[in-house]
Write an enzyme that holds these catalytic residues in place. Structure first.
Site, PDB file in Angstrom:
ATOM      1  N   ASP A 192      13.434  26.177 -10.876  1.00  0.00           N
ATOM      2  CA  ASP A 192      14.404  26.177  -9.980  1.00  0.00           C
ATOM      3  C   ASP A 192      15.390  27.051 -10.267  1.00  0.00           C
ATOM      4  OD1 ASP A 192      12.536  25.130  -8.006  1.00  0.00           O
ATOM      5  OD2 ASP A 192      13.516  23.327  -7.962  1.00  0.00           O
TER       6      ASP A 192
ATOM      7  N   TYR B 211       0.115  12.787   2.164  1.00  0.00           N
ATOM      8  CA  TYR B 211      -0.940  12.869   1.169  1.00  0.00           C
ATOM      9  C   TYR B 211      -1.005  11.530   0.310  1.00  0.00           C
ATOM     10  CZ  TYR B 211       2.768  15.229  -1.726  1.00  0.00           C
ATOM     11  OH  TYR B 211       3.725  15.926  -2.039  1.00  0.00           O
TER      12      TYR B 211
ATOM     13  N   GLU C 257      19.377  16.744 -21.408  1.00  0.00           N
ATOM     14  CA  GLU C 257      19.414  16.218 -20.109  1.00  0.00           C
ATOM     15  C   GLU C 257      20.693  15.508 -19.818  1.00  0.00           C
ATOM     16  OE1 GLU C 257      18.553  14.831 -16.273  1.00  0.00           O
ATOM     17  OE2 GLU C 257      17.625  16.314 -17.214  1.00  0.00           O
ATOM     18  N   GLN C 258      21.222  15.778 -18.650  1.00  0.00           N
ATOM     19  CA  GLN C 258      22.245  15.108 -18.136  1.00  0.00           C
ATOM     20  C   GLN C 258      22.339  13.744 -17.858  1.00  0.00           C
ATOM     21  OE1 GLN C 258      23.980  16.789 -14.465  1.00  0.00           O
ATOM     22  NE2 GLN C 258      22.037  16.800 -13.217  1.00  0.00           N
TER      23      GLN C 258
END
Length: 396
Positions: free
Chosen positions: A291, A212, A35-36
């Site tokens: 993504d 919400y 993870e960066q």
């Protein structure tokens, strides 16, 4: 000789990458998550998890921790922009039955996921800059000069994926819309009464407004979608916005909308992009997830859900793979997932178009379809079952 176990590298420690990590850990696969960021964190915003994602997360053993942070909206509503008239209510329309999403704070969800992964598997502060396949291995290079080697690499590094860019030269597609996001402590919204428990959307010409509950009902998540004005199209979840500017977009709307905006202290804004479906997202020993593979607009509330589905199917494939068969299993993962994710991408675009129609009669006529699309094909889907069917078909 006994062949050695598979070594997997996940680039990206977001929802998809960490769900894959949890699933691989339970399967006994050796992996690392790169993870960066120096910490596994998320921005302050809400996220919806449909039943298709929740059932998979529960099977990973985090059900009680997920329940502790989740809100359970009691119904979906679509309302008219100027007077708040209810156009569709899922409790009376019979569209979804008892099915509802869980809604959570992204940062809290990430905390739940990362807390379930053993620390030895996590490598924060590692921004991947290059991916190269050499013979039977994949070599990773990081911005601090360090390197790593694995048998397979999973690009779970978002819409601007470095892993994807090593194999596919394309660009995100701008939707022409900007979203303002904000969080309001629920105690400020007493004027909503029992409606604070609902998932509500006001539909108007060229824009819409969504609210919400999240954080076990303690916070209201607010998302306002408006046309881009031509001067700003930054794809950042954390770019600062102005509450006053947001309010200007909704002058003349239902007073409830304006009351919610007035309760905001601050807002963030980001421009909405997705990508066209790829012809393929597996390249030898490298594949994509979430993504990075199929970024989509948020209008079906399925960005996180499709990442979770990807993660589960990929983990089940890698559980069966060995260094000499991993390419075959990665292609099977893609075949199981590709048609499904392309359909969700398309449905997300179509729902967004309905939300922002300029013809109010047509908008009201089609509003129910934006809930109906969440029915059996979307929320009833079980990625584990689809994997089992695919494997059974291979053996037949």
């Amino acid at each position: 000789m006994t062949q050695r176990a598979l070594r997997a590298a996940i680039v990206g420690g977001g929802i998809g990458g960490l769900t894959a990590a949890l699933a691989l850990q339970r399967a006994g696969v050796d992996f690392r998550v790169y993870e960066q960021a120096k910490e596994f964190t998320e921005v302050g915003a809400g996220v919806a998890l449909g039943p298709n994602a929740v059932r998979l997360l529960n099977r990973l053993g985090i059900e009680s921790r997920l329940d502790a942070i989740a809100s359970r909206p009691s119904a979906y509503q679509r309302r008219r922009w100027h007077d708040g008239k209810v156009i569709v209510d899922s409790r009376t329309a019979g569209l979804l039955g008892r099915r509802m999403s869980l809604t959570v704070h992204r940062a809290q969800l990430l905390d739940v996921l990362v807390s379930g992964v053993a620390e030895r598997y996590l490598e924060p502060g590692k921004r991947c800059t290059a991916v190269e396949q050499r013979d039977d291995e994949v070599h990773l290079t990081f911005d601090d000069g360090s390197t790593a080697v694995a048998d397979t690499v999973v690009g779970a590094d978002g819409i601007h994926s470095v892993v994807r860019s090593a194999y596919q030269q394309d660009a995100p597609v701008f939707s022409g819309k900007i979203a303002y996001r904000g969080l309001v402590p629920m105690e400020r919204l007493s004027f909503l009464g029992e409606d604070r428990h609902l998932h509500r959307m006001w539909l108007g010409p060229n824009q819409h407004f969504l609210t919400y509950p999240i954080a076990a009902g303690a916070v209201m998540n607010v998302v306002a979608f408006v046309p881009a004005d031509g001067s700003w199209a930054v794809e950042s979840w954390s770019a600062p916005g102005e509450v006053e500017r947001l309010a200007e977009h909704f002058e003349g709307w239902d007073p409830t909308v304006l009351g919610i905006i007035g309760a905001l202290d601050r807002t963030m804004r980001w421009a909405l992009y997705d990508r066209e479906p790829l012809p393929k997202w597996t390249f030898g020993r490298v594949t994509l997830l979430g993504d990075a593979a199929h970024s989509m607009l948020p209008h079906q509330g399925q960005g996180a859900g499709q990442s979770v589905e990807d993660a589960i199917v990929l983990a089940r494939c890698l559980e069966r793979a060995r260094p000499d068969t991993v390419e075959t299993w990665l292609h099977r993962y893609e075949r199981i997932r590709k048609e499904r994710t392309a359909r969700v991408q398309s449905a997300s675009r179509q729902s967004g178009e309905i939300y922002d129609l300029t013809d109010p009669k047509e908008q009201e006529r089609r509003a129910a379809s934006t809930l109906a699309t969440k029915g059996e094909w979307l929320w009833g889907y079980d990625a584990d079952e689809e994997f089992d069917k695919a494997v059974a078909g291979m053996k037949a």
